[in-house]
Design an enzyme around this catalytic site. Structure first.
Site, PDB file in Angstrom:
ATOM      1  N   GLN A 347       0.894  -1.151   0.000  1.00 52.77           N
ATOM      2  CA  GLN A 347       0.000   0.000   0.000  1.00 52.77           C
ATOM      3  C   GLN A 347       0.929   1.196   0.000  1.00 52.77           C
ATOM      4  O   GLN A 347       1.920   1.190   0.729  1.00 52.77           O
ATOM      5  CB  GLN A 347      -0.848  -0.014   1.281  1.00 52.77           C
ATOM      6  CG  GLN A 347      -2.114   0.772   1.235  1.00 52.77           C
ATOM      7  CD  GLN A 347      -3.300  -0.032   0.711  1.00 52.77           C
ATOM      8  OE1 GLN A 347      -3.783  -0.938   1.356  1.00 52.77           O
ATOM      9  NE2 GLN A 347      -3.756   0.291  -0.491  1.00 52.77           N
ATOM     10  N   THR A 515      -0.584  -2.937   7.252  1.00 52.64           N
ATOM     11  CA  THR A 515      -0.414  -4.377   7.288  1.00 52.64           C
ATOM     12  C   THR A 515      -1.035  -5.008   6.034  1.00 52.64           C
ATOM     13  O   THR A 515      -1.302  -6.183   5.981  1.00 52.64           O
ATOM     14  CB  THR A 515      -0.988  -4.893   8.627  1.00 52.64           C
ATOM     15  OG1 THR A 515      -0.202  -4.316   9.670  1.00 52.64           O
ATOM     16  CG2 THR A 515      -0.930  -6.391   8.803  1.00 52.64           C
ATOM     17  N   HIS A 516      -1.267  -4.190   4.999  1.00 51.30           N
ATOM     18  CA  HIS A 516      -1.923  -4.666   3.795  1.00 51.30           C
ATOM     19  C   HIS A 516      -0.905  -5.232   2.811  1.00 51.30           C
ATOM     20  O   HIS A 516      -0.624  -4.638   1.782  1.00 51.30           O
ATOM     21  CB  HIS A 516      -2.739  -3.554   3.159  1.00 51.30           C
ATOM     22  CG  HIS A 516      -3.652  -2.873   4.132  1.00 51.30           C
ATOM     23  ND1 HIS A 516      -4.131  -1.606   3.970  1.00 51.30           N
ATOM     24  CD2 HIS A 516      -4.179  -3.298   5.304  1.00 51.30           C
ATOM     25  CE1 HIS A 516      -4.913  -1.271   4.993  1.00 51.30           C
ATOM     26  NE2 HIS A 516      -4.944  -2.292   5.822  1.00 51.30           N
ATOM     27  N   THR A 517      -0.363  -6.386   3.162  1.00 44.85           N
ATOM     28  CA  THR A 517       0.542  -7.098   2.266  1.00 44.85           C
ATOM     29  C   THR A 517      -0.312  -7.969   1.354  1.00 44.85           C
ATOM     30  O   THR A 517      -1.136  -8.735   1.835  1.00 44.85           O
ATOM     31  CB  THR A 517       1.508  -7.966   3.067  1.00 44.85           C
ATOM     32  OG1 THR A 517       0.746  -8.856   3.886  1.00 44.85           O
ATOM     33  CG2 THR A 517       2.376  -7.119   3.983  1.00 44.85           C
TER      34      THR A 517
END
Lengths: 589, 216
Positions: A347, A515-517
């Site tokens: 992101q 934490t948007h992997t």
């Protein structure tokens, strides 16, 4: 020597959001389901209760709810010419662990992706031509449309009780909502949350500049709500301890509050916590999964045979599990061949800070994880990219989620790094500053990928995941443009000083971003560039479904959870209605 | 350990007397006391001592497997030291360094000289027993900020002095009726998560970030 357990119909790898949803749908269909969760059991009572839960040092700084990185680290490097080294402390992203997974400590921001996200390659080429995108980008279509996703989004949002305002019901624009959204069947389950002060200032400034502000859709509820599963949720109290924390108030939608107790009461479901799955076992021809091998918390090894395997762990761990199990071909960035680990994306976030005079009390500690006001004018393809020479975009908004002081003590540029000057600036600005969030998309690029590390091992002796990532040029240009546009809004918000912070290279794992992997087991219609078909079924192993943000071919502007939940419901429908009647590939190859 | 009181003021369990004196003098410059409270009133030195002597100091939540390479800045901390080892090594080297200067103990220096020395640590990479001085400084500064702004249950932010200074209410959990009173001055006294209901905060000697895995 592993003990072989009695066979079950379904084994879930991970009992977080996806595992809980799939467990519920498959037990409902009459199947026996075993859920394997590596972490501990945890529930609203007694585990998330205040005041103990309101401990910034323990939960935010020491990362109490996160994956134990001393046993399962990840290695990282910016480019493949470097040696990847372990991320020795989590900072940039925070993989969750334990029952309920990352959906325990999420913020509750619950957005739908758009048609222009799902069909990004096709629609970008149609509008801007085939040569518009940078050569290193590997943007591709998802194999689904927004119209196909609608009923699954709808069902998932009603499970959570999302608080928001529709902008487009059945093609009819609705005032006050997001005018750029694709048609939705009906209004949100609950009305928007109350609007905090800074968000109201943002709304007025954005509207004055001709943009279209709307309340952020929130899974921290604006009112009490009973979901279709009979679970009761409560009104959010704006306590300011949301992301990185469990919710003490039953106000944040999480597996524990929306579904898990229903599943736990089902005799067909068996939960085993402390169960670390080492690999998915395959038949000799590697075309059929026979179950999984796991190690329990006491160190004993078990084989759990199963007819159907649902891999629903954290996005990064989904990728690693396929690599450890020898399922599919690992991606090779040199040749461009192979699909597992391909199209890792993130992101591209940035921020603009506004500092106010001392008469303006922002009260940043009165917040919910997902309260706030945003605009979608620069999301996805909602604006003409022609003059800008980049693809993707960002939502922009005042969505501050807390005022916890170790993490949040903004000071303007020129403030000394320590000493009396620092202290006085902290005291002066703590209650008189706002950050605007620019939550940008992340394009998959040829050079960014995930594979197994050749050197470092986890506590079970298995190779850890290796991440190779830096922001592509496209995303740096996007961030610069969006940050400039946000500066104009910030200047209209009445502060004394406005400070930009566009995203710069290199990507660093030392600073929290999101934490948007995403990516690594991407979905698609073409087995040469995807790992699972549009129903999230493995192309290689038809009795394996891989579900999570690892399915995203590239990451969109919005937060991922709504799309993960909708994809899970869509996969469960395909399994129950089609796969269980005729076990085999749902899409011909 | 429940809610037993922590060590009495000034009693250190990790630092030796020389180390304790240096750390106390250093944090007193990092967040000095003036008309607003500083690190000393907040008990920051004691907080650091408790942290280094407990699970955090022993390397909790720090992956310690080798091999070891310096890496690039974007790869983050890559030294083999636990926080306790890092402090011990660096403080030993600093003690020798201070002695060589022949100006007496650091805690007796003029504030201006103390600041100059801390700036040198911050901006330089001089080797302090295997620890680059800037890495030591960042660790000291990180713990100082935590000890100043954390919940007083940990032995720092004593009397909630920093929360009173900035106006953070602490572990208070409900602003539902205030959130839409935009700009309201919130004047309620802050609350610790270990408040015993009589206005006293019970110190907890060590709260590990995560209990041991229980399994099923």
């Amino acid at each position: 020597m592993a003990t072989t357990l009695p066979a079950t119909d379904v084994v879930l790898v991970g009992v977080g959001l996806v595992g809980t949803m799939m467990g519920r749908e498959l037990t409902r269909a009459g199947l026996k389901v075993v859920g394997l969760e590596r972490g501990q059991p945890q529930f609203t009572v007694p585990d998330f209760q205040g005041p103990r839960m309101h401990d910034e040092l323990r939960y935010s700084i020491r990362k109490a709810l996160m994956q134990d990185n001393t046993r399962e680290p990840i290695t990282f490097r910016n480019r493949s010419s470097e040696t990847a080294l372990p991320i020795r402390r989590w900072e940039s992203f925070l993989p969750g662990t334990g029952l309920g997974g990352a959906a325990v400590h999420w913020n509750g921001q619950t957005y739908r992706f758009q048609e222009s996200d799902f069909r990004m390659r096709t629609l970008t080429e149609q509008r801007y031509g085939k040569k518009f995108m940078d050569a290193d980008l590997q943007v591709q279509d998802w194999g689904v449309t927004a119209a196909e996703m609608e009923k699954h989004y709808d069902r998932f949002e009603y499970l959570l009780g999302v608080s928001g305002k529709a902008g487009n019901i059945g093609g009819r624009k609705v005032a006050g909502g997001n005018p750029f959204e694709d048609p939705r069947a009906r209004e949100y389950p609950t009305p928007p949350m109350k609007e905090p002060y800074g968000s109201a200032m943002f709304r007025k400034a954005a509207a004055s500049l001709g943009y279209h502000p709307f309340p952020q859709p929130s899974a921290n509820l604006s009112q009490n709500y009973r979901n279709p599963e009979g679970m009761e949720l409560r009104t959010c109290m704006f306590c300011g301890f949301c992301e990185r924390y469990g919710c003490e108030h039953y106000a944040k939608a999480s597996p524990q509050t929306v579904l898990l107790p229903v599943l736990m009461n089902d005799q067909r479901f068996t939960l085993r916590t402390g169960a670390q799955v080492l690999r998915i076992n395959l038949s000799p021809d590697k075309k059929h999964a026979t179950g999984v091998t796991y190690v329990d918390a006491a160190g004993s090894e078990f084989v759990q045979p199963a007819s159907l395997v649902i891999l629903g762990s954290f996005a990064l761990n989904n990728v690693r599990m396929l690599l450890l199990s020898g399922i599919g071909t690992p991606y090779d960035p040199q040749s461009g061949k192979g699909t597992v680990g391909r199209n890792y994306a993130y992101q591209t976030t940035s921020a603009v800070q506004i500092f106010y005079n001392e008469k303006i009390n922002i009260n940043p500690f009165m917040r919910s994880g997902a309260s706030g006001t945003v605009i979608a004018d620069f999301v996805s393809d909602n604006f003409d990219h022609g003059p800008h020479k980049f693809v993707g975009g960002a939502y922009v908004g005042e969505v501050m989620s807390h005022g916890r002081p170790i993490e949040f003590h903004p000071t303007p540029p020129g403030t000394p790094a320590w000493g009396a000057g620092w202290k006085h600036a902290v005291a002066r600005y703590y209650n008189h500053a706002i950050a605007l969030n620019i939550h940008g998309s992340s394009m998959a690029a040829r050079q960014n990928y995930l594979d197994l590390d050749p050197t470092y091992k986890d506590a079970w002796g298995q190779p850890v995941l290796r991440m190779t990532f830096d922001f592509p040029d496209n995303d740096i240009r996007m961030s610069k443009y969006l940050t400039e546009r946000t500066m104009a809004i910030a200047r209209a918000m009445g502060g004394e000083q406005v400070v930009p912070g566009a995203r710069q290279r290199p990507y660093t794992v030392t600073q929290y971003q999101t934490t948007h992997t995403t990516g690594g087991t991407v979905m698609g219609s073409d087995p040469s560039n995807s790992v699972v078909n549009p129903f999230l079924q493995s192309w290689n192993v038809p009795n394996l479904f891989v579900i999570g943000a690892s399915n995203f071919p590239q990451n969109a502007s919005y937060n991922p959870t709504d799309t993960v939940g909708a994809l899970a419901y869509r996969a469960s429908e395909a399994i129950v209605e089609r796969y269980l009647k005729n076990a085999g590939p749902l899409v011909a190859t | 350990m429940g809610s037993q009181p922590g060590p009495a003021n000034g009693q250190m369990r990790f630092f030796n007397p020389g180390e304790a004196a240096f750390v106390r003098a250093a944090v007193a410059r990092l967040i000095p006391s003036d008309e607003l409270p500083g690190a000393i009133e907040a008990g920051v030195d004691q907080f650091i001592d408790i942290q280094l002597g407990g699970a955090w100091g022993a390397g909790e939540r720090l992956f310690r497997g080798g091999p070891w390479h310096p890496g690039s800045p974007s790869q983050g901390y890559q030294l083999p030291f636990t926080p306790a080892e890092l402090f011990r090594n660096a403080l030993r080297a600093i003690a020798s360094d201070v002695e060589l200067k022949g100006k007496g103990p650091f805690e007796h220096w003029h504030a201006k000289d103390q600041d100059a020395y801390l700036t040198e640590l911050q901006k330089g990479t001089r080797d302090l027993g295997g620890v680059p001085s800037n890495v030591f400084f960042e660790s000291l500064w990180g713990l100082t900020v935590e000890g100043f702004l954390c919940d007083p249950v940990y032995g720092g932010n004593r009397g909630m002095v920093s929360w009173k200074m900035i106006g953070f209410p602490g572990a208070y959990a409900n602003y539902y009726h205030l959130i839409d009173q935009h700009g309201i001055a919130f004047t309620r006294a802050p609350m610790s998560l270990a408040d015993n209901g009589r206005g006293e905060v019970m110190l907890h000697p060590d709260i590990p970030a995560q209990p041991m895995a229980k399994g099923q």
